[in-house]
Design a protein around this motif. Structure first.
Motif, PDB file in Angstrom:
ATOM      1  N   PHE A 171      40.801  46.407  31.410  1.00 29.53           N
ATOM      2  CA  PHE A 171      41.007  45.335  32.378  1.00 29.53           C
ATOM      3  C   PHE A 171      40.145  44.142  31.984  1.00 29.53           C
ATOM      4  O   PHE A 171      38.998  44.310  31.564  1.00 29.53           O
ATOM      5  N   THR A 172      40.686  42.950  32.136  1.00 27.40           N
ATOM      6  CA  THR A 172      39.921  41.753  31.798  1.00 27.40           C
ATOM      7  C   THR A 172      39.268  41.166  33.056  1.00 27.40           C
ATOM      8  O   THR A 172      39.695  41.439  34.178  1.00 27.40           O
ATOM      9  N   VAL A 173      38.236  40.382  32.828  1.00 23.26           N
ATOM     10  CA  VAL A 173      37.562  39.645  33.901  1.00 23.26           C
ATOM     11  C   VAL A 173      37.573  38.169  33.507  1.00 23.26           C
ATOM     12  O   VAL A 173      37.151  37.818  32.410  1.00 23.26           O
ATOM     13  N   ARG A 174      38.081  37.330  34.407  1.00 18.59           N
ATOM     14  CA  ARG A 174      38.280  35.897  34.158  1.00 18.59           C
ATOM     15  C   ARG A 174      39.266  35.671  33.013  1.00 18.59           C
ATOM     16  O   ARG A 174      39.092  34.796  32.174  1.00 18.59           O
ATOM     17  N   GLY A 175      40.301  36.535  33.005  1.00 15.87           N
ATOM     18  CA  GLY A 175      41.400  36.386  32.065  1.00 15.87           C
ATOM     19  C   GLY A 175      42.675  36.070  32.819  1.00 15.87           C
ATOM     20  O   GLY A 175      42.667  35.298  33.776  1.00 15.87           O
ATOM     21  N   ASP A 176      43.774  36.717  32.426  1.00 17.52           N
ATOM     22  CA  ASP A 176      45.027  36.515  33.143  1.00 17.52           C
ATOM     23  C   ASP A 176      45.880  37.764  33.021  1.00 17.52           C
ATOM     24  O   ASP A 176      45.522  38.714  32.331  1.00 17.52           O
ATOM     25  N   GLY A 177      47.026  37.763  33.707  1.00 21.26           N
ATOM     26  CA  GLY A 177      47.950  38.880  33.650  1.00 21.26           C
ATOM     27  C   GLY A 177      47.682  39.903  34.737  1.00 21.26           C
ATOM     28  O   GLY A 177      46.687  39.834  35.470  1.00 21.26           O
ATOM     29  N   ALA A 196      34.907  57.332  29.300  1.00 21.82           N
ATOM     30  CA  ALA A 196      35.370  56.319  30.241  1.00 21.82           C
ATOM     31  C   ALA A 196      36.893  56.216  30.230  1.00 21.82           C
ATOM     32  O   ALA A 196      37.520  56.212  29.174  1.00 21.82           O
ATOM     33  N   ARG A 197      37.469  56.101  31.424  1.00 25.37           N
ATOM     34  CA  ARG A 197      38.925  55.942  31.538  1.00 25.37           C
ATOM     35  C   ARG A 197      39.327  54.481  31.626  1.00 25.37           C
ATOM     36  O   ARG A 197      40.507  54.150  31.471  1.00 25.37           O
ATOM     37  N   ALA A 198      38.362  53.628  31.924  1.00 24.64           N
ATOM     38  CA  ALA A 198      38.688  52.202  32.033  1.00 24.64           C
ATOM     39  C   ALA A 198      37.496  51.372  31.614  1.00 24.64           C
ATOM     40  O   ALA A 198      36.336  51.790  31.741  1.00 24.64           O
ATOM     41  N   LEU A 199      37.777  50.177  31.106  1.00 25.22           N
ATOM     42  CA  LEU A 199      36.754  49.202  30.759  1.00 25.22           C
ATOM     43  C   LEU A 199      37.147  47.857  31.336  1.00 25.22           C
ATOM     44  O   LEU A 199      38.243  47.359  31.079  1.00 25.22           O
ATOM     45  N   PHE A 200      36.269  47.271  32.159  1.00 26.76           N
ATOM     46  CA  PHE A 200      36.397  45.884  32.568  1.00 26.76           C
ATOM     47  C   PHE A 200      35.595  45.043  31.592  1.00 26.76           C
ATOM     48  O   PHE A 200      34.389  45.254  31.428  1.00 26.76           O
ATOM     49  N   THR A 201      36.263  44.112  30.924  1.00 31.04           N
ATOM     50  CA  THR A 201      35.565  43.302  29.930  1.00 31.04           C
ATOM     51  C   THR A 201      35.867  41.828  30.133  1.00 31.04           C
ATOM     52  O   THR A 201      36.992  41.458  30.492  1.00 31.04           O
ATOM     53  N   CYS A 202      34.841  40.986  29.945  1.00 30.31           N
ATOM     54  CA  CYS A 202      35.112  39.554  29.936  1.00 30.31           C
ATOM     55  C   CYS A 202      35.997  39.239  28.723  1.00 30.31           C
ATOM     56  O   CYS A 202      36.045  40.025  27.764  1.00 30.31           O
ATOM     57  N   THR A 203      36.701  38.134  28.787  1.00 31.15           N
ATOM     58  CA  THR A 203      37.581  37.787  27.670  1.00 31.15           C
ATOM     59  C   THR A 203      36.751  37.187  26.541  1.00 31.15           C
ATOM     60  O   THR A 203      36.511  37.830  25.521  1.00 31.15           O
ATOM     61  N   ARG A 204      36.275  35.961  26.744  1.00 31.62           N
ATOM     62  CA  ARG A 204      35.383  35.344  25.761  1.00 31.62           C
ATOM     63  C   ARG A 204      34.087  34.945  26.455  1.00 31.62           C
ATOM     64  O   ARG A 204      34.099  34.483  27.596  1.00 31.62           O
ATOM     65  N   ASN A 219      46.691  42.937  34.657  1.00 34.46           N
ATOM     66  CA  ASN A 219      45.534  43.805  34.480  1.00 34.46           C
ATOM     67  C   ASN A 219      44.227  43.016  34.423  1.00 34.46           C
ATOM     68  O   ASN A 219      43.225  43.489  33.890  1.00 34.46           O
ATOM     69  N   ASP A 220      44.251  41.824  34.994  1.00 32.55           N
ATOM     70  CA  ASP A 220      43.029  41.046  35.131  1.00 32.55           C
ATOM     71  C   ASP A 220      42.407  41.326  36.496  1.00 32.55           C
ATOM     72  O   ASP A 220      43.110  41.642  37.474  1.00 32.55           O
ATOM     73  N   PHE A 221      41.119  41.223  36.562  1.00 29.30           N
ATOM     74  CA  PHE A 221      40.361  41.508  37.786  1.00 29.30           C
ATOM     75  C   PHE A 221      40.953  40.795  39.001  1.00 29.30           C
ATOM     76  O   PHE A 221      41.209  41.412  40.045  1.00 29.30           O
ATOM     77  N   ALA A 222      41.170  39.488  38.894  1.00 34.03           N
ATOM     78  CA  ALA A 222      41.655  38.705  40.042  1.00 34.03           C
ATOM     79  C   ALA A 222      43.020  39.198  40.526  1.00 34.03           C
ATOM     80  O   ALA A 222      43.261  39.312  41.738  1.00 34.03           O
ATOM     81  N   ALA A 223      43.905  39.514  39.590  1.00 28.62           N
ATOM     82  CA  ALA A 223      45.234  40.005  39.960  1.00 28.62           C
ATOM     83  C   ALA A 223      45.151  41.364  40.638  1.00 28.62           C
ATOM     84  O   ALA A 223      45.895  41.651  41.587  1.00 28.62           O
ATOM     85  N   MET A 224      44.233  42.215  40.174  1.00 31.43           N
ATOM     86  CA  MET A 224      44.086  43.540  40.776  1.00 31.43           C
ATOM     87  C   MET A 224      43.542  43.444  42.196  1.00 31.43           C
ATOM     88  O   MET A 224      43.946  44.205  43.075  1.00 31.43           O
ATOM     89  N   VAL A 225      42.620  42.512  42.426  1.00 29.18           N
ATOM     90  CA  VAL A 225      42.118  42.315  43.788  1.00 29.18           C
ATOM     91  C   VAL A 225      43.250  41.878  44.711  1.00 29.18           C
ATOM     92  O   VAL A 225      43.408  42.395  45.832  1.00 29.18           O
ATOM     93  N   GLU A 226      44.070  40.929  44.260  1.00 27.64           N
ATOM     94  CA  GLU A 226      45.197  40.476  45.083  1.00 27.64           C
ATOM     95  C   GLU A 226      46.185  41.605  45.326  1.00 27.64           C
ATOM     96  O   GLU A 226      46.708  41.761  46.429  1.00 27.64           O
ATOM     97  N   GLU A 227      46.436  42.397  44.293  1.00 28.55           N
ATOM     98  CA  GLU A 227      47.337  43.549  44.448  1.00 28.55           C
ATOM     99  C   GLU A 227      46.795  44.511  45.502  1.00 28.55           C
ATOM    100  O   GLU A 227      47.526  45.027  46.351  1.00 28.55           O
TER     101      GLU A 227
END
Length: 543
Positions: free
Chosen positions: A158-164, A126-134, A166-174
């Motif tokens: 990449f995080t999901v429901r995190g920040d920064g 795998a080249r990438a992992l989307f993971t929840c934070t906690r 490389n977080d899912f939400a930021a990548m969608v906006e990007e």
């Protein structure tokens, strides 16, 4: 970013066992189907979780944006992207984004920890992992950082429901500001690598294409008379083949609405079913029993519920009619399948008697039962179940594992034992595979044995399934000790400290001088299973 060669490079063309069924496929990816669904009704709420109602248009737009953001980071068709999240709507967006971009998705069950996650990510490169934070008091992002050094191919976390950034939400906006990325994607290519426990400690990567998964969802829903506009509830993990296909993909393949449950709670399920007028579900057998009990407590008969396809654990014959009696219109039925051959049987939605005593009707597969020599057995005679059809896997990620999984005629060897009646009813009687199915979760006995043997006071260990009142099967460890019986609490800590998931910790230990063995020295696990079952029954009787 350097290209990473997938371990299934050996799979250069459609395997011959699947080529014979190619005429049954529609040749569409879920990205193709998502665009069709948006054209039909863009505002239809297709997915619901605790945080959001997601319309078809929102789903497609956000997936398109995420696909663009991944492309901007250097991802190209065939690269593997893993995700480890609960049943959140973000998983569905990640899934669709990968389909748009031609990426291969690898779902990882959230119960897995360092040992399993490292093995799976490394195996599929795998080249990438989307993971929840906690989640549930566990820090998944910290685990990802901890194991990343052992995974040279893992370029991104990449995080999901995190920040920064490389977080899912930021990548969608990007991705919203990037040009649309819509490469041509071949529906016959690998789209999913899903890991399933086998009889060895090494997991097997099951490879599916867009075609194979679309086919099984479409045809099973036709059989169950579930169609566009119907609402399903999905408590099964979307990182399992059942939760993935029925939770993340059915809204685009069939046009359903899905209510995702982050975790199973029968009382909450009753409330959701009534609120959204849910028509059915596909879930583990214990959920059916608990749903019936919760409905009785709530004083409702859930009239909207029409079907409950249950499997993944042993089903007593009286369970189906007992559960059905709690509802007005629900027909529960047993189904049989595996990650490699999803839904070999579709169940009996119109025949309560057959639904109660068999594991379903074989509809879209060719099935044969064979003896130990591989020769067909007569109808009604127990044999190993072999199946082939348009929804079976392309193969395993490992070429050697894949070659051993099929017979000369292209039938997948399930390892399960059963009988097949002349009317096409299949009934599971046992299994050859050394697996423990705990609440629908496959657990490899061998990997637990390997860990136990590293304890200084364990000379040998043999792990078997034992009856479990709620989950169908539990984990029992027979142990030959070294220098006196070890402390059970210490053995449990030893297993948990190894990095294995918590539910792989044995719930019962039996200390013995030796194991029953065959003439060649193999452990007779059938006798160990029978012994612990008798012991549990004796304890219940004397209680």
């Amino acid at each position: 970013m350097d290209r990473v060669e997938a371990p299934w490079r050996w799979l250069e063309r459609l395997p011959p066992q699947l080529a014979r069924f190619a005429g049954q496929w529609r040749g569409k990816t879920i990205a193709d189907l998502a665009r069709e669904r948006v054209d039909e009704d863009p505002g239809f709420v297709a997915l619901i979780d605790e945080g959001r109602d997601l319309t078809r248009r929102e789903w497609l737009d956000e997936a398109q944006a995420l696909a663009g953001a991944l492309h901007a980071r250097g991802f190209a068709a065939g690269d593997v992207v893993a995700f480890q999240t609960p049943n959140w709507h973000e998983a569905a967006i990640i899934d669709l984004a990968c389909a748009i971009a031609g990426l291969v998705l690898s779902p990882i069950v959230p119960i897995y920890r360092d040992a399993e996650v490292t093995m799976m990510l490394g195996d599929c490169r795998a080249r990438a992992l989307f993971t929840c934070t906690r989640f549930r008091r566990y820090d998944f992002a910290e685990m990802a950082d901890r194991i990343r050094g052992d995974l040279p191919d893992l370029a991104h976390v990449f995080t999901v429901r995190g920040d920064g950034p490389n977080d899912f939400a930021a990548m969608v906006e990007e991705g919203r500001s990037l040009p649309p990325y819509r490469p041509e994607v071949d529906a016959a290519k690998v789209k999913l690598v899903l890991y399933t426990s086998g009889t060895t400690g090494r997991p097997k990567g099951v490879l599916h294409s867009h075609n194979t998964l679309e086919n099984i969802v479409r045809k099973s829903y036709e059989h169950w008379r579930i169609g566009a506009g119907d609402t399903l509830i999905m408590p099964s993990p979307v990182t399992h083949v059942s939760g993935y296909a029925n939770g993340l993909e059915s809204p685009l393949i069939v046009g359903t609405r899905v209510v995702l449950m982050e975790s199973w709670n029968a009382d909450e399920a009753v409330r959701l079913i009534e609120r959204y007028e849910v028509a059915g579900t596909v879930a583990a057998t214990p959920f059916l029993v608990e749903l019936a009990d919760a409905a009785r407590r709530a004083g409702t008969r859930l009239p909207s519920m029409r079907m409950f396809a249950c499997g993944g654990a042993a089903v007593p014959p009286d369970l189906i009619p007992s559960a059905n009696s709690a509802f007005d219109n629900l027909q529960a039925f047993r189904v049989f399948g595996a990650s490699e051959v999803p839904l070999v049987s579709f169940g009996w939605p119109d025949d309560p008697a057959l639904a109660a005593r068999t594991d379903g009707e074989v509809v879209d597969y060719e099935v044969k039962l064979v003896d130990d020599a591989g020769d067909p057995v007569a109808p009604g005679t127990e044999g190993e179940i072999l199946a082939r059809g348009p929804s079976m896997m392309l193969g395993y990620a490992d070429a050697a594992q894949s070659a051993a999984a099929f017979d000369a005629d292209g039938y997948f060897k399930t390892g399960d034992l059963g009988v097949l009646s002349e009317e096409g009813a299949i009934t599971i009687t046992g299994r050859k595979k050394d697996l423990i199915i705990r609440g629908g979760e496959n657990i490899s006995a061998v990997e637990i044995e390997d860990v136990l043997r590293t304890h200084p006071q364990v000379r040998d260990a043999s792990v078997v399934a034992m009856p479990h009142e709620r989950l169908g099967e539990g984990v029992c460890a027979y142990v030959i000790s070294e220098g006196g019986a070890p402390d059970i609490a210490a053995l449990c800590r030893h297993v948990q400290d190894s990095g294995l998931a918590k539910q792989k910790t044995p719930e019962r230990f039996v200390f013995v001088d030796d194991f029953p063995r065959t003439a060649s020295g193999k452990v007779r696990k059938d006798r160990l299973r029978a012994e612990v079952a008798a012991l549990i029954e004796q304890e219940k009787t004397s209680a």
